[in-house]
Enzyme design. Structure first.
Site, PDB file in Angstrom:
ATOM      1  N   GLY A   1       0.791  -1.216   0.000  1.00 60.24           N
ATOM      2  CA  GLY A   1       0.000   0.000   0.000  1.00 60.24           C
ATOM      3  C   GLY A   1       0.829   1.275   0.000  1.00 60.24           C
ATOM      4  N   HIS A   2       0.340   2.272  -0.734  1.00 56.39           N
ATOM      5  CA  HIS A   2       0.952   3.593  -0.739  1.00 56.39           C
ATOM      6  C   HIS A   2      -0.102   4.618  -0.338  1.00 56.39           C
ATOM      7  CE1 HIS A   2       4.177   2.302  -3.907  1.00 56.39           C
ATOM      8  NE2 HIS A   2       4.465   1.918  -2.692  1.00 56.39           N
TER       9      HIS A   2
ATOM     10  N   GLN B   1       6.993  -2.545  -1.795  1.00 57.38           N
ATOM     11  CA  GLN B   1       7.904  -3.015  -0.745  1.00 57.38           C
ATOM     12  C   GLN B   1       9.233  -2.246  -0.794  1.00 57.38           C
ATOM     13  OE1 GLN B   1       6.530  -5.789  -2.788  1.00 57.38           O
ATOM     14  NE2 GLN B   1       4.777  -5.754  -1.475  1.00 57.38           N
TER      15      GLN B   1
END
Length: 428
Positions: free
Chosen positions: A40-41, A223
């Site tokens: 997730g960003h 990641q």
């Protein structure tokens, strides 16, 4: 015009989404090249927070073509839930392209991920349970399902039959779970196939033609370096290539076309999941960093482990990625600390290591050797030039630059898109 790779220089959650988003306004393509919905960003635009799990950050910038590359594994249900959520907020996702060679997360991959992790007990890896690792394992074992397979039901059925013939033995006889049927798997995978079809493209061809035409491409990693399957803290890693080499294999763009490799690092360090973490703080200071920095996972909500900046890790990231630039994020989180330690080396059984220890056992036993820097109390969230920063904050940044061996080109002083100090233009 450049091709720029943006990747994590630590264990993830460094702020890559914000870094990519800031470049996107002057970019033609933003490519996600690895990982899945475990990466997730978070991007903040005009006070609005967007949590992206599978989509590239470029989806938020008008005029940019966001691309999900062949190196990504895709949960189709997650993809369309995320797309629909953006549509509801007025974001147009119609430019999205998806590689026909990207692999699909089948329902049995999610099941196996969860039961395997529970079965490992104390030896668990700390996966998100979303089927990422098993899908990459299927890819390497050559029994994976690709996006292009969804449009030929006969081939899809053959592939699923072959995969389940093996996996149902594992689920029933080892994990005591029910067998998964071919039909229920096909039904789930085909639910969104027609809606997906217009987005599917030969993305390596599109990207290479774009570069031939002088367009700008940003490659966005999921990641980070220390979670890379080859170069990270194995086995406590992800299942894909999160380093610069993965940008090429995960997108179909050759290494000679990459102009710049940008590593993103927090002004301190965090990680999630299991595995060694030399500078981890298990005290009140670590909890203060977690709360002050809002250190909870974008995708999972899990509290992140926190620690001081680790220059050994950042030097290592510089070496294996060939970093040309460093983006330092969350400098504002450190405001108010009297002293700020930085790990400049490790002590392993009485021996000083200035670089990453040779093997995992030594790294697991590494104790940080710290150098302390004076902190600052001034609010830096409105600083927009390096000279605006308090002297001690400037010294801290310059020290990170010196001991990491990579120039610091950008500094984050708050969560918003505008809360950034630019020292060197990453697209120049």
């Amino acid at each position: 015009m450049p091709a720029v790779v943006v990747l994590g220089a630590q264990w993830g959650d460094e702020g890559k989404g914000k870094a990519t988003d800031q470049l996107a306004s002057r970019t033609d393509f933003v490519v996600k090249f690895n990982g899945g919905n475990n990466a997730g960003h978070t991007v903040v635009i005009d006070g609005e927070k967007y949590a992206l799990h599978l989509l590239p950050s470029g989806i938020l910038s008008p005029g940019v073509v966001p691309v999900i590359g062949n190196g990504v594994v895709i949960d189709l249900e997650v993809l369309f839930v995320e797309i629909d959520a953006l549509i509801a907020r007025g974001v147009d996702p119609s430019r999205l392209l998806v590689s026909s060679a990207a692999h699909v997360i089948a329902p049995y991959n999610r099941t196996i991920d969860k039961v395997t992790e529970r079965f490992l007990g104390k030896r668990k890896i700390g996966t998100t349970g979303r089927g990422i690792g098993p899908t990459y394992a299927d890819k390497i074992n050559r029994i994976g399902i690709r996006i292009q397979d969804l449009f030929d039901e006969k081939i899809l059925r053959q592939k699923i039959e072959g995969a389940l013939e093996q996996k149902n033995h594992l689920l029933v006889k080892v994990y005591n779970r029910r067998a998964i049927t071919v039909d229920e798997t096909i039904d789930e995978l085909l639910t969104n196939a027609e809606r997906l079809k217009p987005m599917v493209a030969d993305t390596p061809l599109v990207l290479n033609r774009g570069l031939d035409e002088g367009k700008t491409v940003v490659f966005e990693a999921g990641q980070a370096t220390m979670l890379d399957v080859d170069h990270g803290t194995y086995p406590f890693v992800t299942s894909s290539s999160a380093t610069a080499g993965g940008a090429c294999t995960g997108s179909g763009v050759g290494p000679t076309r990459i102009d710049r490799v940008v590593g993103v690092a927090k002004a301190y360090t965090t990680r999630v999941g299991e595995g060694p973490f030399p500078t981890e703080l298990l005290d009140a200071t670590g909890e203060w960093l977690r709360k002050t920095g809002g250190e909870y996972g974008t995708t999972t909500g899990r509290p992140r482990r926190t620690g001081w900046f680790d220059a050994v890790v950042t030097r290592y990231a510089g070496r294996v990625n060939g970093l040309t630039d460093l983006v330092v994020t969350k400098l504002d989180t450190l405001t108010g600390l009297e002293k700020i330690p930085v790990a400049v080396a490790y002590d392993v059984n009485g021996v000083r290591h200035d670089e990453m220890p040779l093997d995992q056992s030594d790294f697991h036993h590494a104790k940080p050797i710290y150098e302390e820097f004076d902190g600052w109390t001034e609010d830096i969230s409105l600083c927009r030039s390096f000279d605006d920063l308090p002297v001690n904050a400037q010294r801290y940044v310059l020290a990170l630059e010196d001991i990491s061996g990579t120039r610091v080109s950008s500094i984050g002083v708050g969560p918003g898109r505008e809360a950034t100090i630019i020292r060197h233009d990453l697209l120049a």
